[in-house]
Design a protein around this motif. Structure first.
Motif, PDB file in Angstrom:
ATOM      1  N   GLU A  98      37.341  79.450   2.730  1.00 23.56           N
ATOM      2  CA  GLU A  98      38.775  79.684   2.533  1.00 23.56           C
ATOM      3  C   GLU A  98      38.935  80.700   1.172  1.00 23.56           C
ATOM      4  N   ALA A  99      37.749  80.931   0.700  1.00 19.00           N
ATOM      5  CA  ALA A  99      37.773  81.909  -0.575  1.00 19.00           C
ATOM      6  C   ALA A  99      38.267  83.157  -0.108  1.00 19.00           C
ATOM      7  N   PRO A 100      37.672  83.895   1.157  1.00 20.87           N
ATOM      8  CA  PRO A 100      38.383  85.192   1.321  1.00 20.87           C
ATOM      9  C   PRO A 100      39.877  85.268   1.458  1.00 20.87           C
ATOM     10  N   ALA A 101      40.594  84.048   2.081  1.00 22.00           N
ATOM     11  CA  ALA A 101      41.916  83.969   2.114  1.00 22.00           C
ATOM     12  C   ALA A 101      42.589  84.016   0.776  1.00 22.00           C
ATOM     13  N   ASP A 102      42.053  83.459  -0.299  1.00 25.43           N
ATOM     14  CA  ASP A 102      42.507  83.234  -1.574  1.00 25.43           C
ATOM     15  C   ASP A 102      42.519  84.703  -2.034  1.00 25.43           C
ATOM     16  N   GLU A 103      41.442  85.419  -2.021  1.00 19.12           N
ATOM     17  CA  GLU A 103      41.261  86.690  -2.452  1.00 19.12           C
ATOM     18  C   GLU A 103      42.244  87.698  -2.089  1.00 19.12           C
ATOM     19  N   ASN A 104      42.348  87.502  -0.618  1.00 23.22           N
ATOM     20  CA  ASN A 104      43.396  88.286   0.059  1.00 23.22           C
ATOM     21  C   ASN A 104      44.788  88.021  -0.441  1.00 23.22           C
ATOM     22  N   THR A 105      45.113  86.534  -0.618  1.00 22.88           N
ATOM     23  CA  THR A 105      46.385  86.391  -1.361  1.00 22.88           C
ATOM     24  C   THR A 105      46.539  86.964  -2.806  1.00 22.88           C
ATOM     25  N   GLN A 106      45.693  86.697  -3.475  1.00 29.49           N
ATOM     26  CA  GLN A 106      45.703  87.453  -5.027  1.00 29.49           C
ATOM     27  C   GLN A 106      45.714  88.980  -4.834  1.00 29.49           C
ATOM     28  N   GLU A 107      45.015  89.569  -3.940  1.00 30.87           N
ATOM     29  CA  GLU A 107      45.370  90.990  -3.684  1.00 30.87           C
ATOM     30  C   GLU A 107      46.691  91.455  -3.190  1.00 30.87           C
ATOM     31  N   SER A 108      47.214  90.466  -2.360  1.00 31.10           N
ATOM     32  CA  SER A 108      48.739  90.569  -1.993  1.00 31.10           C
ATOM     33  C   SER A 108      49.628  90.605  -3.124  1.00 31.10           C
ATOM     34  N   GLY A 109      49.324  89.498  -3.975  1.00 35.37           N
ATOM     35  CA  GLY A 109      50.393  89.324  -4.986  1.00 35.37           C
ATOM     36  C   GLY A 109      50.037  90.403  -6.033  1.00 35.37           C
ATOM     37  N   LEU A 110      49.056  90.924  -6.064  1.00 35.77           N
ATOM     38  CA  LEU A 110      48.678  92.143  -7.143  1.00 35.77           C
ATOM     39  C   LEU A 110      49.514  93.439  -6.588  1.00 35.77           C
ATOM     40  N   ILE A 111      49.452  93.640  -5.267  1.00 36.00           N
ATOM     41  CA  ILE A 111      50.105  94.686  -4.670  1.00 36.00           C
ATOM     42  C   ILE A 111      51.663  94.376  -4.735  1.00 36.00           C
ATOM     43  N   SER A 112      52.207  93.336  -4.651  1.00 38.92           N
ATOM     44  CA  SER A 112      53.591  93.333  -4.650  1.00 38.92           C
ATOM     45  C   SER A 112      53.929  93.479  -6.006  1.00 38.92           C
TER      46      SER A 112
ATOM     47  N   ALA B 299      42.661  93.481 -10.304  1.00 40.20           N
ATOM     48  CA  ALA B 299      42.501  92.012 -10.652  1.00 40.20           C
ATOM     49  C   ALA B 299      41.722  91.793 -11.688  1.00 40.20           C
ATOM     50  N   HIS B 300      41.120  92.613 -12.368  1.00 35.90           N
ATOM     51  CA  HIS B 300      40.436  92.559 -13.805  1.00 35.90           C
ATOM     52  C   HIS B 300      40.858  93.344 -15.055  1.00 35.90           C
ATOM     53  N   SER B 301      42.284  93.685 -14.635  1.00 33.07           N
ATOM     54  CA  SER B 301      42.832  94.545 -15.918  1.00 33.07           C
ATOM     55  C   SER B 301      43.521  93.820 -16.653  1.00 33.07           C
ATOM     56  N   SER B 302      43.330  93.737 -17.939  1.00 32.29           N
ATOM     57  CA  SER B 302      43.899  92.993 -19.035  1.00 32.29           C
ATOM     58  C   SER B 302      45.370  93.518 -19.075  1.00 32.29           C
ATOM     59  N   MET B 303      45.547  94.958 -19.076  1.00 33.53           N
ATOM     60  CA  MET B 303      46.963  95.407 -19.232  1.00 33.53           C
ATOM     61  C   MET B 303      47.866  95.069 -18.161  1.00 33.53           C
ATOM     62  N   PHE B 304      47.149  94.896 -17.068  1.00 34.53           N
ATOM     63  CA  PHE B 304      48.015  94.560 -16.111  1.00 34.53           C
ATOM     64  C   PHE B 304      48.546  93.139 -15.878  1.00 34.53           C
ATOM     65  N   ASN B 305      47.316  92.117 -15.996  1.00 35.47           N
ATOM     66  CA  ASN B 305      47.306  90.736 -15.661  1.00 35.47           C
ATOM     67  C   ASN B 305      47.748  89.888 -16.875  1.00 35.47           C
ATOM     68  N   GLY B 306      47.855  90.550 -18.054  1.00 30.54           N
ATOM     69  CA  GLY B 306      48.180  90.006 -19.221  1.00 30.54           C
ATOM     70  C   GLY B 306      49.746  89.396 -19.132  1.00 30.54           C
ATOM     71  N   ALA B 307      50.026  88.207 -19.966  1.00 30.92           N
ATOM     72  CA  ALA B 307      51.445  87.876 -19.879  1.00 30.92           C
ATOM     73  C   ALA B 307      52.419  88.906 -20.137  1.00 30.92           C
ATOM     74  N   ALA B 308      52.058  89.749 -21.346  1.00 28.44           N
ATOM     75  CA  ALA B 308      53.073  90.647 -21.690  1.00 28.44           C
ATOM     76  C   ALA B 308      52.893  91.855 -21.049  1.00 28.44           C
ATOM     77  N   ALA B 309      51.928  91.993 -19.930  1.00 29.93           N
ATOM     78  CA  ALA B 309      51.825  93.317 -19.558  1.00 29.93           C
ATOM     79  C   ALA B 309      52.596  93.009 -18.082  1.00 29.93           C
ATOM     80  N   ARG B 310      52.678  91.877 -17.327  1.00 26.27           N
ATOM     81  CA  ARG B 310      53.433  91.691 -16.100  1.00 26.27           C
ATOM     82  C   ARG B 310      54.547  92.378 -15.845  1.00 26.27           C
ATOM     83  N   PRO B 311      55.042  93.122 -15.146  1.00 24.85           N
ATOM     84  CA  PRO B 311      56.391  93.579 -14.946  1.00 24.85           C
ATOM     85  C   PRO B 311      57.433  92.408 -14.865  1.00 24.85           C
ATOM     86  N   ARG B 312      58.629  92.695 -15.570  1.00 28.68           N
ATOM     87  CA  ARG B 312      59.584  91.617 -15.539  1.00 28.68           C
ATOM     88  C   ARG B 312      60.761  91.788 -14.707  1.00 28.68           C
ATOM     89  N   ASP B 313      60.350  92.400 -13.429  1.00 25.43           N
ATOM     90  CA  ASP B 313      61.363  92.530 -12.432  1.00 25.43           C
ATOM     91  C   ASP B 313      61.699  91.140 -12.011  1.00 25.43           C
TER      92      ASP B 313
END
Length: 724
Positions: free
Chosen positions: A170-184, A126-140
């Motif tokens: 509603e904040a925990p739901a947003d966090e869960n949604t964010q984490e779910s997106g990161l997992i996917s 969630a705080h990793s620049s290598m993973f969350n950066g625009a150039a670092a996101r998988p291009r699947d």
């Protein structure tokens, strides 16, 4: 209507040149290069498609973020290989596993969201620049589509949902949604490839950041091994807790059974049974050293227990049981019974009656001895029941104790059947895009699209294009070919024309001479299936070619609805054919001279209201009959298109032959077939076809292969050199 002598005098009858006519060849075998001719013909469109496809694919290639790939290697053993209970040969079958099913399960776990969640939290994505950066996101593409669809759905929900004051929960739901997106997004870069015929597995990870790819692969295999160990320990602890509970329960049951045996011994004075039980207990303890002996002893004991439980102390057959028949009290009772029975038998043999005192005493002794024997049997049977219950409980208790010790050792040993063999290294070069491979793929795709487009257009194009379409499909003799002239206006032979254009009409003239019979005056009608196919120009140039060859020619424009012959020859459309047919002029008045002295022309004249009736009239019949006996060698009649009106069909049986003009790559085959079928209904004497406006450059290979049209360049060069 008029006399042939009204015709103007013509120059001398010069002989016509009899050069070899150009005729269509017979059916040719289809060659591969014939198919490629479609690509050559549509080369501009095919080339454009090729360039477009290659350009699009290469733009996409060079605009794609480079992707890196790295892999770690795991060794996955079967769970039974680390199970201490399998050291006992009797438990080997209990823990059997299907290795294929087990390994597939492990491969699915490597790609599971549960394991992905552990890695996401471990790497703090969630705080990793290598993973969350625009150039670092998988291009699947699938992941990108899924993320875009999810974002759109959330945006729509935000528009239609009503705002509330309690928005904080509603904040925990947003966090869960964010984490779910990161997992996917994270598991989208995972790939698992087992190594054939081994227990090794390659865990591959792909990402645009090489450092993150290596870190993700290593974290994934480490978390997988740790999770596997935790699961094993948890399962072992749960089983150990259950076994411990069962040990306590069976220990209490065993204590109760042994207490019952002690009470029975004390109540029945069964000390001898106690000693025997000790011996049996020692034997059972010895047999319990291995699971096989324990199981055998248990089965034997169970069988004996069932026999004893069902035994009747009053039946003598009970003594057949070794445990009962060999007991000392039972043996003593049986001996006493036998002695008493012997005394009774001795007294009865001496003749004493039942009232004899000693005999009564002897019989009383027999009854007492029998009751003693039954009591002894009952005592032994009851004790053996208690003994078997105690033995069974002791066997279960000992087995549970063994399992408890094994599970305690396994839980403390923390053995793992999953091991990390190789860690992933940081990749140096991307695996995609590969410029060399992408260039090759783009060129292959471009070729496929170009060829497919050319062949598709050729397949869908049902126009008449080649002489084979005329001779084989339309089944009409081919008179000749006329090349296409680039420009807005088609020239006539009196002007400066291209060499191949003039040669084409000279060839048509020669072919017409040999196919129009030997009549003195040959009358030929020229028509087509529809307008704009070049029938008027063909008629004019054919007449000029005959005139230039020395023949006396009369050219008549019978298209009185849309006359065009006078425009082609640059003449006035004054008095013409319509005036002759309605009796308003004579032939001498309608005929016009041309710069070529052997060629005379009758234009269409004023457009009448009934052209078809005039052409079918007796005046027209008389006119054609007089022409056949007149001063002309050839009469060329330009008639309207067949599919437009019936004029050509009316004239077809009245002339020597019909020349049917077909526009190359212009006239649809169905239209030509219908027009020819209409013409044939009038039974013309001869019917030939001319393929007009043939683009030799566009179909260069075809005509050079079948018709040898290279000669046109040769003769053109010779004339140019001669002129120079």
């Amino acid at each position: 209507m008029f006399d042939a002598q009204e015709m103007p005098a013509m120059p001398g009858d010069d002989p016509v040149s009899h050069s070899m006519p150009l005729s269509a060849q017979g059916p040719q075998s289809v060659h591969l290069l014939d198919r490629l001719n479609a690509v050559f013909k549509h080369r501009r469109l095919a080339g454009t498609a090729f360039v477009f496809v290659v350009a699009v694919m290469m733009i996409q290639t060079y605009s794609t973020v480079p992707m890196y790939e790295t892999s770690a290697r795991l060794q996955i053993e079967d769970e039974k290989s680390t199970n201490l209970s399998n050291l006992n040969e009797n438990n080997a079958g209990i823990n059997y596993q299907d290795p294929t099913e087990y390994r597939k399960t492990q491969y699915s776990i490597l790609r599971s969201r549960g394991l992905g969640k552990r890695v996401v939290r471990r790497l703090d994505l969630a705080h990793s620049s290598m993973f969350n950066g625009a150039a670092a996101r998988p291009r699947d593409p699938i992941s990108l589509l899924r993320d875009a669809r999810g974002a759109a759905a959330r945006w729509v929900r935000s528009l239609i949902s009503k705002p509330t004051k309690t928005a904080a929960p509603e904040a925990p739901a947003d966090e869960n949604t964010q984490e779910s997106g990161l997992i996917s997004a994270f598991i989208g870069g995972i790939d698992v490839k087992p190594e054939t015929d081994t227990r090794l597995v390659y865990v591959i990870y792909r990402h645009s950041n090489p450092q993150f790819a290596a870190a993700a692969a290593n974290a994934l295999v480490e978390e997988f091994a740790q999770q596997n160990l935790e699961f094993r320990v948890q399962n072992t602890q749960k089983l150990l807790e259950w076994v411990t509970t069962e040990v306590e329960k069976q220990g209490k049951t065993l204590a109760d059974n042994e207490g019952a045996m002690a009470a029975y011994r004390e109540a029945n004075n069964a000390i001898s049974l106690e000693n025997k039980q000790n011996i049996v207990g020692q034997q059972l303890t010895s047999l319990a050293e291995t699971a096989t002996r324990v199981r055998t002893a248990r089965m034997q004991s169970e069988t004996l227990y069932n026999q004893i439980r069902n035994a009747d102390p009053n039946v003598d057959s009970t003594d057949g049981l070794a445990t009962v028949g060999l007991d000392s009290r039972v043996v003593a009772a049986k001996n006493a019974l036998a002695t008493a029975q012997t005394n009774v038998a001795g007294l009865e043999s001496k003749g004493f009656g039942p009232e004899y005192g000693p005999l009564k005493t002897a019989r009383t002794d027999v009854d007492n001895a029998r009751r003693t024997l039954v009591a002894a049997r009952r005592s032994v049977i009851q004790y053996n029941k208690l003994q078997r219950q105690a033995d069974t409980t002791r066997s279960i208790y000992n087995s549970l104790l063994t399992q408890q010790k094994e599970l305690t050792v396994v839980a403390n040993s923390r053995q793992n059947n999953v091991q990390v063999i190789e860690r992933a290294d940081v990749p140096k070069v991307p695996y995609a895009p590969n410029p060399k491979r992408e260039w090759l793929n783009a060129m292959m795709a471009g070729i496929v699209v170009a060829f497919g487009l050319a062949f598709g257009i050729e397949y869908l194009d049902d126009t008449v294009k080649t002489p084979e379409d005329i001779t084989r499909r339309l089944r009409v003799p081919l008179l000749g070919l006329v090349p296409a002239i680039h420009g807005d206006r088609v020239p006539v032979l009196t002007e400066t024309v291209p060499h191949d254009f003039g040669e084409a009409f000279r060839s048509l003239r020669t072919s017409l001479v040999f196919t129009s019979g030997s009549e003195k005056t040959r009358v030929v009608a020229v028509t087509s299936s529809q307008p704009l196919e070049g029938k008027t120009t063909t008629a004019a140039n054919l007449a000029l070619a005959l005139a230039l060859g020395g023949a006396r020619v009369l050219l008549i424009d019978a298209d009185m609805r849309r006359p065009g012959l006078h425009k082609t020859l640059g003449m006035e459309n004054g008095t013409g054919l319509s005036h002759l047919l309605i009796g308003q002029a004579r032939v001498r008045d309608a005929i016009q001279k041309t710069p070529e002295p052997n060629l005379l022309v009758i234009t269409a004249g004023r457009t009448p209201p009934n052209p078809s009736e005039l052409l079918a009239s007796e005046r027209m019949n008389s006119f054609l009959l007089n022409l056949q006996h007149g001063p002309f060698d050839w009469v060329i009649i330009d008639t309207p298109p067949v599919l437009a009106v019936t004029d050509a069909v009316i004239l077809a049986p009245k002339v020597s032959g019909v020349v049917f003009v077909i526009g190359s790559e212009m006239t649809r085959r169905t239209h030509a077939e219908r027009a020819l079928e209409t013409l044939r209904t009038s039974r013309p004497r001869a019917l030939t076809a001319v393929l007009n406006r043939v683009d030799f450059d566009r179909n260069k290979y075809y005509y050079s292969r079948y018709y040898g049209y290279q000669y046109k360049s040769y003769y053109g060069q010779q004339e140019t050199q001669g002129a120079a």
